[in-house]
Design a protein around this motif. Structure first.
Motif, mmCIF file in Angstrom:
data_model
loop_
_atom_site.group_PDB
_atom_site.id
_atom_site.type_symbol
_atom_site.label_atom_id
_atom_site.label_comp_id
_atom_site.label_asym_id
_atom_site.label_seq_id
_atom_site.Cartn_x
_atom_site.Cartn_y
_atom_site.Cartn_z
ATOM 1 N N MET A 55 43.844 -33.164 110.724
ATOM 2 C CA MET A 55 43.852 -34.155 109.644
ATOM 3 C C MET A 55 42.459 -34.288 109.028
ATOM 4 O O MET A 55 42.319 -34.496 107.820
ATOM 5 C CB MET A 55 44.311 -35.521 110.187
ATOM 6 C CG MET A 55 45.798 -35.611 110.482
ATOM 7 S SD MET A 55 46.228 -37.146 111.359
ATOM 8 C CE MET A 55 45.730 -38.359 110.128
ATOM 9 N N GLY A 56 41.433 -34.168 109.890
ATOM 10 C CA GLY A 56 40.064 -34.295 109.385
ATOM 11 C C GLY A 56 39.477 -32.985 108.924
ATOM 12 O O GLY A 56 38.778 -32.912 107.928
ATOM 13 N N TRP A 57 39.766 -31.903 109.624
ATOM 14 C CA TRP A 57 39.307 -30.547 109.341
ATOM 15 C C TRP A 57 37.807 -30.485 109.081
ATOM 16 O O TRP A 57 37.022 -30.690 110.007
ATOM 17 C CB TRP A 57 40.077 -29.948 108.170
ATOM 18 C CG TRP A 57 40.119 -28.428 108.238
ATOM 19 C CD1 TRP A 57 39.509 -27.544 107.411
ATOM 20 C CD2 TRP A 57 40.805 -27.643 109.219
ATOM 21 N NE1 TRP A 57 39.781 -26.255 107.810
ATOM 22 C CE2 TRP A 57 40.575 -26.280 108.926
ATOM 23 C CE3 TRP A 57 41.585 -27.964 110.330
ATOM 24 C CZ2 TRP A 57 41.092 -25.239 109.686
ATOM 25 C CZ3 TRP A 57 42.107 -26.923 111.094
ATOM 26 C CH2 TRP A 57 41.860 -25.576 110.753
ATOM 27 N N ASP A 58 37.352 -30.262 107.846
ATOM 28 C CA ASP A 58 35.918 -30.142 107.571
ATOM 29 C C ASP A 58 35.148 -31.400 107.982
ATOM 30 O O ASP A 58 33.996 -31.327 108.408
ATOM 31 C CB ASP A 58 35.670 -29.868 106.082
ATOM 32 C CG ASP A 58 36.094 -28.462 105.688
ATOM 33 O OD1 ASP A 58 36.387 -27.677 106.607
ATOM 34 O OD2 ASP A 58 36.144 -28.159 104.492
ATOM 35 N N THR A 59 35.783 -32.552 107.835
ATOM 36 C CA THR A 59 35.136 -33.809 108.217
ATOM 37 C C THR A 59 34.810 -33.811 109.704
ATOM 38 O O THR A 59 33.826 -34.413 110.132
ATOM 39 C CB THR A 59 36.064 -35.005 107.916
ATOM 40 O OG1 THR A 59 36.483 -34.928 106.559
ATOM 41 C CG2 THR A 59 35.344 -36.322 108.135
ATOM 42 N N PHE A 60 35.607 -33.126 110.503
ATOM 43 C CA PHE A 60 35.399 -33.054 111.940
ATOM 44 C C PHE A 60 34.732 -31.737 112.341
ATOM 45 O O PHE A 60 34.873 -31.289 113.474
ATOM 46 C CB PHE A 60 36.718 -33.225 112.683
ATOM 47 C CG PHE A 60 37.355 -34.576 112.495
ATOM 48 C CD1 PHE A 60 36.576 -35.704 112.303
ATOM 49 C CD2 PHE A 60 38.728 -34.720 112.504
ATOM 50 C CE1 PHE A 60 37.155 -36.958 112.140
ATOM 51 C CE2 PHE A 60 39.317 -35.972 112.342
ATOM 52 C CZ PHE A 60 38.533 -37.093 112.156
ATOM 53 N N TYR A 61 34.050 -31.113 111.394
ATOM 54 C CA TYR A 61 33.247 -29.904 111.660
ATOM 55 C C TYR A 61 34.079 -28.710 112.129
ATOM 56 O O TYR A 61 33.568 -27.823 112.803
ATOM 57 C CB TYR A 61 32.154 -30.199 112.695
ATOM 58 C CG TYR A 61 31.240 -31.331 112.309
ATOM 59 C CD1 TYR A 61 30.256 -31.162 111.345
ATOM 60 C CD2 TYR A 61 31.363 -32.586 112.905
ATOM 61 C CE1 TYR A 61 29.407 -32.208 110.985
ATOM 62 C CE2 TYR A 61 30.523 -33.641 112.551
ATOM 63 C CZ TYR A 61 29.556 -33.438 111.593
ATOM 64 O OH TYR A 61 28.723 -34.479 111.243
ATOM 65 N N ILE A 62 35.373 -28.713 111.799
ATOM 66 C CA ILE A 62 36.198 -27.542 112.119
ATOM 67 C C ILE A 62 36.067 -26.584 110.938
ATOM 68 O O ILE A 62 36.872 -26.584 110.008
ATOM 69 C CB ILE A 62 37.662 -27.949 112.356
ATOM 70 C CG1 ILE A 62 37.744 -29.005 113.463
ATOM 71 C CG2 ILE A 62 38.502 -26.736 112.746
ATOM 72 C CD1 ILE A 62 39.131 -29.549 113.707
ATOM 73 N N ALA A 63 35.005 -25.804 110.983
ATOM 74 C CA ALA A 63 34.684 -24.935 109.859
ATOM 75 C C ALA A 63 33.827 -23.775 110.340
ATOM 76 O O ALA A 63 33.358 -23.753 111.483
ATOM 77 C CB ALA A 63 33.929 -25.734 108.788
#
Length: 222
Positions: A55-63
């Motif tokens: 749900m957070g993706w980039d916000t949660f540093y999954i990048a």
């Protein structure tokens, strides 16, 4: 709002234990459902982490990392992992499921949780002003990294029934120190990828060392 964030961080830190206790309460009404939920507690833990993380993706540093790791950081972290591998005391199950959970699933789940979700929530909690906490070698880490490292350390209490002894304190200290380096890496690269890799290496090394020692002890007893 900040109070809700603190509650969320607290829940996420002790999610395995809190969920299990909720599932035990269900036993009063339906033992079969309660037992099923308790048996799948680890899977539910993983599912919640993946759901919130995506749900957070980039916000949660999954990048993808926006810059490579420095050689000096690589050397320091690898040397720091060696004492953990040799003295962690973890005893993963000697089967494919146990090894996979400890060496792959746990590292990925914990990194998404603590270096992704919790670190991001702590950043929102701290606010826009950057506050540094002095730390040896790293010289200083942001307050949000420090908070996420503390959460990562104390979450290990639940793995040992919240017992305070030499073994549990040693594992909490290892986790806290790793959390400082990992959080610093995430903030410098914008990604949890490197911490995931190092976490997998650490747990795999600890597993191999445990298997080596246990096999040696078994041979000596024969």
């Amino acid at each position: 709002m900040k109070f809700l964030i603190i509650l969320a961080i607290t829940y996420l830190t002790f999610m395995l234990t809190l969920n299990y206790n909720v599932f035990k309460l269900i036993e009063r009404y339906n033992k079969k459902i309660s037992d099923t939920l308790k048996n799948y507690n680890f899977h539910i833990w993983c599912g919640i982490i993946l759901l919130v993380g995506t749900m957070g993706w980039d916000t949660f540093y999954i990048a993808v990392p926006n810059q490579p790791i420095l050689i000096s950081e690589l050397v320091i972290i690898m040397f720091a992992l060696i004492p953990f591998m040799l003295t962690s005391g973890y005893e993963p199950q000697k089967n494919l499921k146990g090894i996979t959970n400890f060496c792959i699933i746990h590292p990925i789940g914990e990194e998404i949780l603590f270096r992704g979700i919790v670190l991001s929530l702590a950043t929102y909690l701290v606010g826009s002003s950057v506050i540094y906490v002095p730390v040896p070698i790293l010289k200083g880490v942001t307050l949000q990294t420090f908070i996420s490292a503390i959460c990562f350390g104390i979450t290990h209490f639940q793995y040992f029934g919240f017992k305070i002894n030499h073994e549990s304190m040693k594992k909490i200290l290892f986790a806290f120190i790793f959390g400082l380096f990992a959080g610093n890496l995430v903030e410098s690269t914008g990604s949890i990828i490197y911490p995931v890799i190092f976490h997998v290496i650490a747990n795999s090394g600890a597993t191999l060392y445990y298997f080596k020692i246990s096999n040696k002890n078994r041979v000596e007893k024969l």
